[in-house]
Design a protein around this motif. Structure first.
Motif, PDB file in Angstrom:
ATOM      1  N   ARG A 225       0.926  -1.036   0.071  1.00 20.07           N
ATOM      2  CA  ARG A 225       0.100  -0.002   0.055  1.00 20.07           C
ATOM      3  C   ARG A 225       0.798   1.223  -0.062  1.00 20.07           C
ATOM      4  N   ILE A 226       0.805   2.105  -1.021  1.00 23.34           N
ATOM      5  CA  ILE A 226       1.725   3.393  -1.182  1.00 23.34           C
ATOM      6  C   ILE A 226       0.771   4.557  -0.893  1.00 23.34           C
ATOM      7  N   THR A 227      -0.330   4.651  -1.116  1.00 18.46           N
ATOM      8  CA  THR A 227      -1.337   5.569  -0.683  1.00 18.46           C
ATOM      9  C   THR A 227      -2.580   5.008  -0.080  1.00 18.46           C
ATOM     10  N   ASP A 228      -3.533   5.910  -0.009  1.00 16.55           N
ATOM     11  CA  ASP A 228      -4.741   5.271   0.690  1.00 16.55           C
ATOM     12  C   ASP A 228      -5.420   4.729  -0.621  1.00 16.55           C
ATOM     13  N   ASP A 229      -5.211   5.288  -1.594  1.00 20.15           N
ATOM     14  CA  ASP A 229      -5.991   4.623  -3.019  1.00 20.15           C
ATOM     15  C   ASP A 229      -5.131   3.942  -4.013  1.00 20.15           C
TER      16      ASP A 229
ATOM     17  N   THR B 161       0.201  11.460  -3.134  1.00 17.01           N
ATOM     18  CA  THR B 161       1.419  11.482  -4.084  1.00 17.01           C
ATOM     19  C   THR B 161       1.986   9.904  -4.083  1.00 17.01           C
ATOM     20  N   MET B 162       1.982   9.197  -5.140  1.00 13.40           N
ATOM     21  CA  MET B 162       2.623   7.835  -5.489  1.00 13.40           C
ATOM     22  C   MET B 162       4.218   7.951  -5.380  1.00 13.40           C
ATOM     23  N   PHE B 163       4.587   6.891  -4.702  1.00 16.85           N
ATOM     24  CA  PHE B 163       6.150   6.562  -4.938  1.00 16.85           C
ATOM     25  C   PHE B 163       6.835   7.686  -4.282  1.00 16.85           C
TER      26      PHE B 163
ATOM     27  N   GLY C 141      22.688  13.081 -21.688  1.00 14.78           N
ATOM     28  CA  GLY C 141      22.120  14.039 -22.011  1.00 14.78           C
ATOM     29  C   GLY C 141      21.217  14.514 -21.003  1.00 14.78           C
ATOM     30  N   LEU C 142      20.409  15.761 -21.281  1.00 16.08           N
ATOM     31  CA  LEU C 142      19.373  16.275 -20.424  1.00 16.08           C
ATOM     32  C   LEU C 142      18.166  15.828 -20.667  1.00 16.08           C
ATOM     33  N   PHE C 143      17.293  15.284 -19.732  1.00 14.37           N
ATOM     34  CA  PHE C 143      15.829  14.664 -20.033  1.00 14.37           C
ATOM     35  C   PHE C 143      15.063  15.252 -19.081  1.00 14.37           C
ATOM     36  N   ALA C 144      13.843  15.528 -19.324  1.00 15.42           N
ATOM     37  CA  ALA C 144      12.808  15.839 -18.581  1.00 15.42           C
ATOM     38  C   ALA C 144      11.515  15.451 -18.599  1.00 15.42           C
ATOM     39  N   ALA C 145      10.654  15.632 -17.370  1.00 14.67           N
ATOM     40  CA  ALA C 145       9.247  15.151 -17.326  1.00 14.67           C
ATOM     41  C   ALA C 145       8.369  15.850 -16.931  1.00 14.67           C
ATOM     42  N   VAL C 146       7.131  15.966 -17.297  1.00 14.88           N
ATOM     43  CA  VAL C 146       5.973  16.620 -16.524  1.00 14.88           C
ATOM     44  C   VAL C 146       5.037  15.556 -16.432  1.00 14.88           C
ATOM     45  N   VAL C 147       4.632  15.100 -15.107  1.00 15.47           N
ATOM     46  CA  VAL C 147       3.775  14.326 -14.687  1.00 15.47           C
ATOM     47  C   VAL C 147       2.451  14.656 -13.846  1.00 15.47           C
ATOM     48  N   GLY C 148       1.599  13.875 -14.034  1.00 16.31           N
ATOM     49  CA  GLY C 148       0.556  13.992 -13.020  1.00 16.31           C
ATOM     50  C   GLY C 148      -0.199  12.879 -12.319  1.00 16.31           C
ATOM     51  N   GLY C 149      -0.269  12.910 -10.985  1.00 14.18           N
ATOM     52  CA  GLY C 149      -0.889  11.656 -10.330  1.00 14.18           C
ATOM     53  C   GLY C 149      -0.126  10.389 -10.702  1.00 14.18           C
ATOM     54  N   SER C 150      -0.718   9.391 -11.136  1.00 11.51           N
ATOM     55  CA  SER C 150      -0.170   8.310 -11.404  1.00 11.51           C
ATOM     56  C   SER C 150       0.730   8.184 -12.780  1.00 11.51           C
ATOM     57  N   GLY C 151       0.699   9.130 -13.084  1.00 10.53           N
ATOM     58  CA  GLY C 151       1.755   9.184 -14.426  1.00 10.53           C
ATOM     59  C   GLY C 151       3.222   9.130 -13.889  1.00 10.53           C
ATOM     60  N   ILE C 152       3.478   9.317 -12.774  1.00 15.16           N
ATOM     61  CA  ILE C 152       4.916   8.933 -12.095  1.00 15.16           C
ATOM     62  C   ILE C 152       5.308   7.756 -12.535  1.00 15.16           C
TER      63      ILE C 152
ATOM     64  N   VAL D  14       4.572  -2.933 -10.614  1.00 13.71           N
ATOM     65  CA  VAL D  14       3.306  -1.720 -11.329  1.00 13.71           C
ATOM     66  C   VAL D  14       2.787  -1.193 -10.171  1.00 13.71           C
ATOM     67  N   GLY D  15       2.238   0.114 -10.559  1.00 13.23           N
ATOM     68  CA  GLY D  15       1.644   0.913  -9.706  1.00 13.23           C
ATOM     69  C   GLY D  15       0.161   0.961 -10.312  1.00 13.23           C
ATOM     70  N   ILE D  16      -0.813   0.670  -9.164  1.00 11.56           N
ATOM     71  CA  ILE D  16      -2.070   0.581  -9.498  1.00 11.56           C
ATOM     72  C   ILE D  16      -2.824   1.485  -8.503  1.00 11.56           C
ATOM     73  N   ARG D  17      -3.717   2.545  -9.163  1.00 12.81           N
ATOM     74  CA  ARG D  17      -4.530   3.251  -8.394  1.00 12.81           C
ATOM     75  C   ARG D  17      -5.995   3.100  -8.720  1.00 12.81           C
ATOM     76  N   LEU D  18      -6.585   3.230  -7.445  1.00 16.76           N
ATOM     77  CA  LEU D  18      -8.245   3.031  -7.498  1.00 16.76           C
ATOM     78  C   LEU D  18      -8.898   3.816  -8.629  1.00 16.76           C
ATOM     79  N   VAL D  19      -9.692   3.206  -9.397  1.00 18.14           N
ATOM     80  CA  VAL D  19     -10.536   3.974 -10.301  1.00 18.14           C
ATOM     81  C   VAL D  19     -11.871   3.824  -9.990  1.00 18.14           C
TER      82      VAL D  19
END
Length: 365
Positions: free
Chosen positions: A12-16, A155-157, A113-124, A73-78
């Motif tokens: 369990r990594i968050t409540d949901d 926040t996951m992970f 090289g330089l890499f970047a990410a923009v993520v939201g929620g379970s997109g991490i 894998v990460g699984i968030r409740l839907v």
């Protein structure tokens, strides 16, 4: 092909949300060796006999032989989600879940090289695998992660990302925005929308020098981030995206994140012919069948070939990607294929309907 895998851990990594780790038998190690950013398609049969398929991104770093692959894998409740509810409430160590070999093109092979990410929620989830693998394998690589979440508790992970920050303080840059909670330090509360990213990203790093941008999360966040980057003259070939949630409404055909829905030359809204024949090649075998009752190409194939690849059936995961060999189709939704893929002739079978009396696709390309 699906393979039964034993559940080795459920955390369990968050409540949901939970992280599920699968044990990989020695005979299947090469089958399940993944590239950072890929996902697993899993299959589960309910007590009522209904087959449920879902796609979940791998968050674990990609192992190199002879080290065994780690499948986590990460699984968030839907809300209303059959498999996510099962995973959070019932799935236990020792249970068996069927899974296909890792797949997906939202990936990064480690390089300088330089890499970047923009993520939201379970997109991490896939970005965690990408960043961890890159920083561990390539000492000349740097990574900037901009993540948005509702609250710290959701926040996951959180620990895994903090560990990257501690291990690679000179090469890993983390920026967090919370939409429903103020932070003691850092960005003020608010969503990572296009306007905010347009002002934030240039203050963090040289935007056009980034070798690869990885956008992952809800459709609105990904769309806003992509628009912000394109407005800053980032080449579209350097922008990679994966959508984790899409509202029911289909975006307009002019939306830059969703290429023209008709391939190779029709227009949206063209009437589907009353009779059409689909020829499909899958695992080296071909067959031809009539398309019935306005069915999609995937539904037509599934009537005769239960091994046809799919997971979400919503135009999001890209599992049913196929090459359009002949004819024209209309794609109702496309959140999975990059513009370069549609321009090359690839379609999503789950969203495609024939516009010509004969259509041929190839799942093996």
């Amino acid at each position: 092909m699906f393979h039964p895998l034993r559940v080795g851990a459920v955390e369990r990594i968050t409540d949901d949300a939970v992280a599920v780790t699968f044990d990989v038998p020695a005979a299947l190690r090469e089958t399940f060796r993944h590239v950072p950013g890929q996902h697993l398609n899993v299959r589960y049969e309910t007590a009522g006999g209904e087959e449920i398929r879902r796609s979940y991104s791998l968050c674990s770093p990609a192992a190199v032989a002879p080290d065994p692959p780690v499948l986590r894998v990460g699984i968030r409740l839907v809300d209303g989600g059959t498999f996510s509810t099962y995973a959070l409430k019932e799935l236990a160590v020792g249970d068996r879940v069927e899974a296909m070999a890792p797949s997906g093109r939202f990936t990064l092979e480690p390089r300088p090289g330089l890499f970047a990410a923009v993520v939201g929620g379970s997109g991490i989830t896939p970005v965690l695998s990408i960043a961890a693998t890159l920083l561990a394998r390539e000492p000349l690589a740097r990574f900037c992660l901009v993540r948005g979440d509702r609250t710290v508790a959701s926040t996951m992970f959180l620990d895994e990302v903090a560990d990257l920050k501690d291990r690679y303080p000179e090469r890993f840059h983390l920026v967090t925005a919370l939409s429903r909670e103020e932070q003691a330090a850092g960005l003020p509360a608010g969503r990572l929308d296009q306007e905010r990213l347009t002002s934030l990203l240039p203050a963090l790093l040289p935007v056009t020098d980034v070798a690869g941008w990885f956008l992952c999360g809800p459709y609105g966040l990904v769309r806003g981030a992509r628009r912000a980057l394109r407005a800053m003259d980032v080449d579209r070939g350097r922008i990679h995206q994966e959508i984790f949630h899409v509202a029911d409404a289909t975006p307009p055909a002019t939306e830059t994140t969703s290429p023209d829905a008709t391939l190779p030359g029709g227009a949206p809204g063209v009437e589907v012919p009353p009779e059409a024949t689909l020829t499909a090649t899958l695992h080296g075998r071909s067959g031809s069948w009539p398309v019935e009752n306005g069915d999609s190409l995937l539904e037509t194939v599934l009537r005769r070939r239960a091994d046809a690849p799919y997971a979400c059936k919503g135009g999001v995961c890209g599992t049913c990607r196929a090459f359009l060999v002949r004819g024209e189709v209309r794609m109702d939704r496309n959140y999975a294929l990059e513009p370069e893929e549609t321009e090359a002739g690839f379609v999503l079978a789950c969203q495609s309907h024939p516009l010509t009396p004969e259509v041929a696709i190839d799942f093996d390309r």
